[in-house]
Design a protein around this motif. Sequence first.
Motif, PDB file in Angstrom:
ATOM      1  N   SER A  20       0.841  -1.189   0.000  1.00 13.57           N
ATOM      2  CA  SER A  20       0.000   0.000   0.000  1.00 13.57           C
ATOM      3  C   SER A  20       0.884   1.250   0.000  1.00 13.57           C
ATOM      4  O   SER A  20       2.074   1.201   0.291  1.00 13.57           O
ATOM      5  CB  SER A  20      -0.956  -0.002   1.192  1.00 13.57           C
ATOM      6  N   MET A  21       0.266   2.358  -0.350  1.00 13.95           N
ATOM      7  CA  MET A  21       0.991   3.608  -0.567  1.00 13.95           C
ATOM      8  C   MET A  21       1.236   4.356   0.744  1.00 13.95           C
ATOM      9  O   MET A  21       0.592   5.342   1.056  1.00 13.95           O
ATOM     10  CB  MET A  21       0.210   4.484  -1.544  1.00 13.95           C
ATOM     11  N   SER A  32      -1.818   5.392   7.635  1.00 15.16           N
ATOM     12  CA  SER A  32      -0.659   6.273   7.707  1.00 15.16           C
ATOM     13  C   SER A  32      -0.903   7.625   7.055  1.00 15.16           C
ATOM     14  O   SER A  32      -0.104   8.526   7.184  1.00 15.16           O
ATOM     15  CB  SER A  32       0.553   5.600   7.062  1.00 15.16           C
ATOM     16  N   GLY A  33      -2.002   7.758   6.327  1.00 14.90           N
ATOM     17  CA  GLY A  33      -2.288   9.017   5.636  1.00 14.90           C
ATOM     18  C   GLY A  33      -1.506   9.117   4.347  1.00 14.90           C
ATOM     19  O   GLY A  33      -0.508   8.434   4.141  1.00 14.90           O
ATOM     20  N   THR A  34      -1.986   9.937   3.459  1.00 13.38           N
ATOM     21  CA  THR A  34      -1.332  10.137   2.171  1.00 13.38           C
ATOM     22  C   THR A  34      -0.599  11.470   2.211  1.00 13.38           C
ATOM     23  O   THR A  34      -1.219  12.503   2.452  1.00 13.38           O
ATOM     24  CB  THR A  34      -2.361  10.122   1.025  1.00 13.38           C
ATOM     25  N   PRO A  35       0.726  11.466   1.994  1.00 12.51           N
ATOM     26  CA  PRO A  35       1.495  12.709   2.038  1.00 12.51           C
ATOM     27  C   PRO A  35       0.946  13.725   1.046  1.00 12.51           C
ATOM     28  O   PRO A  35       0.609  13.392  -0.082  1.00 12.51           O
ATOM     29  CB  PRO A  35       2.903  12.278   1.638  1.00 12.51           C
ATOM     30  N   GLY A  36       0.843  14.973   1.476  1.00  9.19           N
ATOM     31  CA  GLY A  36       0.393  16.043   0.594  1.00  9.19           C
ATOM     32  C   GLY A  36      -1.120  16.133   0.466  1.00  9.19           C
ATOM     33  O   GLY A  36      -1.629  17.023  -0.200  1.00  9.19           O
ATOM     34  N   VAL A  37      -1.873  15.232   1.104  1.00 11.48           N
ATOM     35  CA  VAL A  37      -3.331  15.240   1.002  1.00 11.48           C
ATOM     36  C   VAL A  37      -3.905  15.695   2.336  1.00 11.48           C
ATOM     37  O   VAL A  37      -3.647  15.085   3.370  1.00 11.48           O
ATOM     38  CB  VAL A  37      -3.877  13.843   0.627  1.00 11.48           C
ATOM     39  N   PHE A  47       0.162  -6.438  -6.163  1.00  4.43           N
ATOM     40  CA  PHE A  47       0.869  -5.360  -6.852  1.00  4.43           C
ATOM     41  C   PHE A  47       0.834  -4.146  -5.929  1.00  4.43           C
ATOM     42  O   PHE A  47       1.867  -3.661  -5.496  1.00  4.43           O
ATOM     43  CB  PHE A  47       0.207  -5.060  -8.199  1.00  4.43           C
ATOM     44  N   SER A  48      -0.391  -3.673  -5.596  1.00  2.06           N
ATOM     45  CA  SER A  48      -0.551  -2.609  -4.613  1.00  2.06           C
ATOM     46  C   SER A  48      -2.016  -2.501  -4.209  1.00  2.06           C
ATOM     47  O   SER A  48      -2.902  -2.483  -5.056  1.00  2.06           O
ATOM     48  CB  SER A  48      -0.081  -1.264  -5.152  1.00  2.06           C
TER      49      SER A  48
END
Length: 143
Positions: free
Chosen positions: A28-29, A70-75, A62-63
Amino acid sequence: MAEEPAVLVDRADHIVTITLNRPENRNSMTPDVLGGFIDAVDSVKGDRSVRCVVITGKGKSFSAGADFKSGTPGVRDADPPNERSMNAYRPFLPVRGIECPVIGALNGHAIGGGLGLALVCDMRVANQDAKYGANFTRLGLHP
């Protein structure tokens, strides 16, 4: 023992393989994956010796897309929905600037942002047993 990097970069002859390396989290991202991915793409862009880039994930996925824990950086929640979406996908967009073919080797599930990453590749090789989808509306998110 030191933890492996979140994203692996392997160069063999003129082929670069970028591997998302957090199989325990279904690739995951997370911030470390996104940061490692940006660095990996930057290391390939402009390298005229590279003839092909393969993007894949380690393990069975794959993803799985965004990691909501963890939250999405920049969002930021305060941002308008279209800006939040753009910021979430911004780390993948530089893939379009790679001047050689980029192959998404979809070894397993590609969901949400994982599918978005697959779609920025020039070609995709899919696993017939894996699931692919965009579940944004089921999660109450704007696609």
